[in-house]
Every structure is written in C-alpha cells, then in structure tokens.
Design a protein around this motif. Structure first.
Motif, mmCIF file in Angstrom:
data_model
loop_
_atom_site.group_PDB
_atom_site.id
_atom_site.type_symbol
_atom_site.label_atom_id
_atom_site.label_comp_id
_atom_site.label_asym_id
_atom_site.label_seq_id
_atom_site.Cartn_x
_atom_site.Cartn_y
_atom_site.Cartn_z
ATOM 1 N N LYS A 133 1.929 8.480 -6.020
ATOM 2 C CA LYS A 133 1.095 9.688 -6.108
ATOM 3 C C LYS A 133 1.875 10.823 -6.229
ATOM 4 C CE LYS A 133 -2.762 9.818 -4.713
ATOM 5 N NZ LYS A 133 -3.716 10.568 -4.050
ATOM 6 N N PRO A 134 1.640 11.702 -7.237
ATOM 7 C CA PRO A 134 2.377 12.956 -7.322
ATOM 8 C C PRO A 134 2.186 13.894 -6.421
ATOM 9 C CG PRO A 134 0.420 12.966 -8.849
ATOM 10 C CD PRO A 134 0.215 11.495 -8.251
ATOM 11 N N GLN A 135 2.989 14.241 -5.695
ATOM 12 C CA GLN A 135 2.952 15.403 -4.856
ATOM 13 C C GLN A 135 3.683 16.835 -5.006
ATOM 14 O OE1 GLN A 135 4.574 13.924 -1.058
ATOM 15 N NE2 GLN A 135 2.856 12.113 -0.875
ATOM 16 N N VAL A 185 0.763 -1.188 0.208
ATOM 17 C CA VAL A 185 -0.148 0.104 -0.112
ATOM 18 C C VAL A 185 0.746 1.511 -0.046
ATOM 19 C CG1 VAL A 185 -1.585 1.297 1.159
ATOM 20 C CG2 VAL A 185 -1.897 -1.139 1.211
ATOM 21 N N ALA A 186 1.954 1.180 0.732
ATOM 22 C CA ALA A 186 2.810 2.322 0.898
ATOM 23 C C ALA A 186 3.395 2.709 -0.447
ATOM 24 C CB ALA A 186 3.918 2.184 2.059
ATOM 25 N N LYS A 187 3.822 1.590 -1.070
ATOM 26 C CA LYS A 187 4.519 1.982 -2.476
ATOM 27 C C LYS A 187 3.760 2.585 -3.542
ATOM 28 C CE LYS A 187 8.670 -0.391 -1.945
ATOM 29 N NZ LYS A 187 9.227 -1.745 -2.033
ATOM 30 N N GLN A 188 2.309 2.085 -3.442
ATOM 31 C CA GLN A 188 1.263 3.036 -4.468
ATOM 32 C C GLN A 188 1.209 4.093 -3.717
ATOM 33 O OE1 GLN A 188 0.128 1.722 -6.894
ATOM 34 N NE2 GLN A 188 0.244 -0.491 -6.732
ATOM 35 N N GLU A 189 1.060 4.305 -2.470
ATOM 36 C CA GLU A 189 1.106 5.933 -1.988
ATOM 37 C C GLU A 189 2.212 6.787 -2.819
ATOM 38 O OE1 GLU A 189 -0.849 7.604 0.896
ATOM 39 O OE2 GLU A 189 -1.820 6.503 -1.110
ATOM 40 N N PRO A 239 2.922 19.258 -6.793
ATOM 41 C CA PRO A 239 1.962 20.872 -6.687
ATOM 42 C C PRO A 239 1.809 21.088 -5.473
ATOM 43 C CG PRO A 239 0.944 19.223 -8.088
ATOM 44 C CD PRO A 239 1.995 18.474 -7.541
ATOM 45 N N GLU A 240 2.061 20.046 -4.338
ATOM 46 C CA GLU A 240 1.714 20.655 -3.147
ATOM 47 C C GLU A 240 2.934 21.427 -2.485
ATOM 48 O OE1 GLU A 240 -1.103 20.575 -1.527
ATOM 49 O OE2 GLU A 240 -1.976 19.496 -3.429
#
Lengths: 455, 206
Positions: free
Chosen positions: B55-57, B48-52, B59-60
């Motif tokens: 995720k593009p971050q 699950v963590a790997k999928q997380e 822009p934040e």
C-alpha cells in the motif's frame, strides 16, 4: 487515489489455503467419521442454568491400543505420552468449566483398557466413566470414546473420531466437547479461539490462541497501533482499527477468503465497532472535533451519524438481536454506559455507580453485559444483568476483578467465560475467568490486549 | 592446411554456439525457478502483511513533522522562550524553540488557567514566525481505558487548537494527534506522575 477508497486485496489462493489451515485446524481435521449405533434417549445430567450445579465426578481414561502391525516412527513411539497429552487437555478443559471433577488416576481400580464394571467405580463415588481408545498409525489417529453412567451401569455415549496425528490438541478439544455436551446438552467453547492485539518488534499485531492459551499464531498484520478487533461470527468477518501517526484506517478481514479491505481512512479518530450485518459497521468517528457514533457502509465508505451531541460518544456494541447497541458517553459529565436503538433514538443511561464506566460488551444472549468501571483509580470488570425485553438493568453490578487494572472484557460464545486483559503482574496480558469471577488465569506470557472470541 | 583452417573455424563456431545456447538455457531456466522459490518461501502468516506493505504510504509522510525540531523532553516550568525568540536572525533558532506542555484535570479537556500564558506565548511566537507550524499531541494518564483515552486525547488536542485559533492562529497551521495513554512520560502510580501525563505537547516545525 484508490488508497482512499475501499480497496480489496485478494490473497493468492495458495496463501489463503495455508492461512486458513493455520487458523482453523479444527475444520481441517476430518473428524467424525461416523456415529456408532444411536444412543438411548439422552438424559441431561447437569442443568447449567442452575446457580451452583454439583460437578460430575468423572473417571477419565485414555489408552493406546497396540495393533502390533504398524512400524512406528520415532515420533509415534512415544505412545503413552500421546495418550497422556490427550488426557491432560481433556482434563484441563473439563475441570476449568467447574462442572466436572476428574477422579485422581492413582485411585482407579480398573485399567484403562479393562472392561467397564460399575463395581470398580462406585467405591470412588464416580458418576461417570469415559474410556478413550487411541489407534495411531504413521500420520493419523483414530479415537473411540465411550461414556458410561456408573449408577445405571450402562453405556450412554459412543463415538469414533479420526484425524491427522499432528492435530492432537484439536482432537483432544473435540473429545472434551462431546463429553461436556453429553452431560450438559450445551456447546462448550473448547474449540473456540481468542484473537487479540499482541506485540512484535515494537509494533502491534493480531494474534490467535486456543481457548486454553495454546498454539499462539500471528496474523501478518502489524502497525504502530492496532486496536479494537471485533468479530462477526455469522459472516466470519473481523473488523479492526489501525493507526499510524495521524492516519486512522478501519479494516475488515474476511476469514472465509482471507481477503482484507480498508473500509475507511481518516485523519481524525475513527475506531471500528461491531458489525450490524455484512455491509454495515458501527463506528466511532470524529467530525468537527466531536466523537460520535456512526453507521459505516463498508462498500461505499459512507457514514451516517446516529448518535451526536457535544460530548464524547464512543465504543458502540450491537446487541445479540441486532436491534440496539450499548455505547459510552460523557454527556452526564463523566463516561457512562448508555443503550439506544439502531435508529439512534430512545437513549437510556444504564450505569450509575462510579464516575468512570466504559468498554461495555454484551453476553451472547443479551441477558447481561460486562464493562470496565474505575474503583479507587484502578479499572475493574463488572457484570451487569440485563432484561432485554424491558431494556433495563436487573440488580446491582457485580465486580469480578480486584487486582491491578483489568480492561477489554469479552464473553465466550457459550456465555460462561470472560476473556480480558490485565496488568496485574506488570505487563498487559490476556486472561480468562468464569463469569462469576472465579478461576482467573493468564493465557499469554507476552503482551496482549483487546481479546475477542472467535469460533 | 586450408581444410584444417575451415574445420577449426567450424569447430570454433559450433563451440561458441553451444556455449551461447547453454548460457541461454541457464538464464531462461533460472529466472522462473526463482519466482517459484520466492512463492514457496513466503510463510502463510506473512501473506497479509506483505500485501499491506504494498500500500502506498508516501502521501502520509507530508503530515509527519520534520524530525530535527521535535522536542520530546517536557518542561514543566515556564520556558525561556522569549530570549530565544529574540535571536530571530539566526536560522538555527527554531530548532531550539520549545514550549512547555500544558496540563489537564482528570477526565477533562478544558483549558486550565495555568495553560493560558503558555498558549499566549505560543500564539505570539507563531505570529512572529509565519512559516512555522505546530503539531499538538493530546495525551492522557493511564487510569482511563484505552479507547476513551484516545477520544479524550483528541479532545485535549482540539481544545488546545481552538484556543490558539481564538488567539488568531490559522487552523491551517495547526495539526492535532491523539496518543491516548500510549506515550506516558512517567510510569509511577502517583498524582504527580498522572498530572505530567495528562498533557498537550507541542511539536514546532517549519
């Protein structure tokens, strides 16, 4: 960008299976091969609805049958300890319910493998005797559990189990469950798990432990802040909230498929509440500086406001019958607990004692709720009886904790236990107690917060 | 001799071809195996963590304040802002700029009278530095509960923001964040300590 929309992440089938395996060994354990000849009319021995039922005085015996045929691996050579481990887990499960009182083994007049004779047990005052025979082979274990009524001198239960040798704890909990069930006609939470927010490498992460604190395992989810996990048993869905800096994300995790989904992203406060059904989630959300209660459509990320007002309105929790919800509001000038219908109408204040009452959580039958109230500046857990038909509280709230701060209570599926977090010994840890406040004990050594029961 | 030369050339070519074929087999054979190994190596809990992480971050990161001007240390006394503002010609000045935290009463988010001079100075400074932005962090003491404190911290931050807006600062220059009770300055069980923690903290960045 798709990031802002609800996005599904499907894990590889292999991983899904493995993760499932870790989380639900109880399901993987192929127990209950067959039930031996039906038992005579089941009599319920303990009425657990009575205020103080007398505990069943019980003789628990677990032994290993030496078949003489198997060549044992070094692991299995420790046979007495395997039986001892099973016995200890069963004893701990049953004792903690306060409904059973196991007789000390040194008093036994009958060997575990000896034939049951009532006269060996009557002098000890025993009500019942359980004899569990284990047969161990290379990788599997078979267990035969027989329960006797000492006064009647008859066998009242007989069942055979088999499973993987490695799942010793699961087997022991299942054996204990059936003993409990035979005497109470109710399901205990022995096989339930507790999911909570723990800490690893300075980040928050989700962990799962057994109801007795054993077998801690981590779900690979971590972030600066993870809060408010909420479990929806019917659909095996988890909702939780992640915050990194100014970004709040509401996520759901489907335990059937281990599929994770981001259902809302926000630059203002957004915290997951309970599921109403598979699609709709109660949430706290801030719009125009105002924290209010909304229903979030998890498929479209659309929000519908149901509780507004100028004050802080947070933490919605759905009633077991899914018609009403509890929430916290400071509309009276201090945070108090309120109830409303799902339409947002018929708002009613439920707490009046103390000036800081938050974190309400329902009992599984809706006839009580727990909450956190401030007493002399420290947070304590209170139990409030409730009449769901009249939508009103019954009697005075009962304080259950007294040491340190105690927060985020959660009822066990059978409604007889409460897990919570406490900093009474410095660090925040996960604790458990009976609903009368007795038997408070820590379940984790490490940091733990926001525990919820999952079946 | 000629025959030998031809034979030598043939052997040389055969050898080279064989070597090339071997290299090709090695390359071809290794690559997919690596993939298989990588898959096997992944622990199930990590899935699950790997999928997380995927995720593009990016822009934040825009919203995050620049680290060089974050001032973590609280100043309870009146800050020496005015002198520093006076040295406007020096570009390094903004790095030194600091405004003291403002404080709140227990379970309250209204701006107290003692906070108003600080906010007026901050507003004036922001007017003098039109490119500067401010991030307001809302904090609470530990006595409340987690979720309620996150809401209360957000209220404190937005009440502070609204006060600055009333003093003429554009909302586009003000960001807010709540930390609830997660980042206490002080961990003692005293009113002095709790008071220090019930604060709005300012992070200036340009």
């Amino acid at each position: 960008m798709s990031r802002l929309k609800a996005s599904g992440i499907r894990l590889k089938r292999k991983h899904t299976k493995l993760l499932w395996h870790y989380c639900h060994t109880s399901i993987l354990l192929a127990i209950l091969i067959f039930i031996l000849p039906p038992i005579a009319r089941a009599r319920v021995y303990i009425d657990i609805t009575s205020p103080n039922p007398r505990p069943i005085l019980i003789g628990l015996q677990v032994y290993t049958e030496d078949s003489g045929k198997v060549s044992f691996s070094p692991q299995i050579k420790a046979l007495p300890s395997y039986a001892q481990q099973i016995l200890t887990i069963i004893k701990d499960d049953l004792t903690y319910t306060n409904l059973f009182s196991p007789i000390e083994e040194r008093l036994f007049l009958e060997s575990p493998s000896g034939t049951f004779k009532p006269e060996n047990w009557k002098p000890l005052g025993a009500d019942a005797v359980v004899k569990i025979k284990l047969q161990l082979s290379q990788n599997t274990v078979k267990a035969l559990s027989v329960i006797y009524d000492v006064n009647e001198g008859v066998q009242i239960f007989k069942k055979e189990y088999s499973g993987d040798l490695a799942f010793i704890r699961t087997l022991a909990h299942v054996l204990a469950r059936d003993i409990y069930k035979r005497f109470t006609d109710r399901d205990p939470p022995f096989e339930a798990k507790i999911l909570y927010v723990g800490q690893i490498d300075g980040k928050k992460s989700l962990f799962i432990i057994d109801w007795d604190g054993a077998r801690q395992r981590r779900l690979g989810i971590s972030s600066e802040t993870v809060l408010s996990p909420k479990w929806f048993e019917k659909e095996r869905l988890l909702a939780y909230t992640v915050r990194d800096g100014r970004r709040w994300s509401l996520k759901t995790l489907d335990f059937n498929t281990m599929t994770q989904k981001t259902v809302l992203e926000s630059q203002t406060l957004a915290i997951a509440g309970d599921f109403i059904d598979r699609k709709n989630l109660l949430v706290t959300y801030t719009d125009a500086d105002n924290q209010d209660i909304y229903i979030l459509d998890t498929e479209t990320s659309r929000l519908k406001k149901i509780i507004g007002g100028f004050g802080i309105e947070i933490d919605p929790v759905i009633s077991p019958d899914k018609t009403k919800f509890l929430f916290v509001s400071d509309r009276s000038g201090s945070p108090q607990i309120y109830i409303a219908e799902l339409s947002g109408y018929n708002i009613k204040r439920l707490t009046f004692k103390g000036n800081y009452n938050t974190s309400p959580r329902w009992s599984p039958t809706g006839d009580a709720f727990v909450y956190v109230g401030s007493v002399n500046g420290r947070n304590q857990i209170f139990l409030q009886r409730f009449d769901p038909a009249k939508t009103e509280t019954v009697g005075e709230p009962e304080q259950l904790t007294f040491k340190g701060d105690n927060e985020e209570p959660s009822f066990s599926p059978d409604g007889r236990f409460i897990t919570f977090s406490s900093n009474r010994d410095g660090l925040w840890r996960i604790y458990i107690m009976r609903i009368d406040g007795s038997g408070q004990k820590a379940l984790t050594e490490d940091y733990g917060f926001s525990p919820v029961w999952i079946k | 001799m000629k025959t030998f030369k031809i034979l030598g050339a043939v052997i040389f070519f055969l050898f080279t071809a064989l070597l090339m074929a071997q290299i090709a087999v090695m390359l071809g054979g290794c690559a997919p195996r690596k993939v298989v190994q990588a898959e096997k190596a992944e622990a199930p809990q990590e899935a699950v963590a790997k999928q997380e992480e995927v995720k593009p971050q990016e822009p934040e990161k825009v919203i995050q304040p620049k680290a060089e001007v974050i001032i973590e240390k609280p100043v309870t006394e009146t800050p020496a802002v005015t002198e520093k503002v006076a040295k406007k010609e020096e570009p390094a000045v903004t790095e030194k700029i600091e405004f003291s935290d403002i404080h709140f009463d227990f379970d309250k988010y209204d701006i107290r009278d003692d906070a108003k001079p600080v906010l007026e100075r901050l507003a004036q400074w922001l007017k003098n530095n039109p490119k500067a932005r401010v991030l307001i962090e809302g904090h609470c003491d530990e006595r409340g509960t987690n979720q309620y404190n996150l809401a209360l911290g957000e209220r404190r931050a937005s009440a502070t923001k609204n006060y600055l807006m009333a003093l003429g600062i554009s909302s586009s220059r003000i960001d807010t964040v709540t930390y609830g009770e997660e980042r206490p300055l002080c961990r003692e069980q005293t009113e002095e300590c709790w008071q220090l923690n019930r604060r709005a903290h300012f992070v200036i960045h340009e």
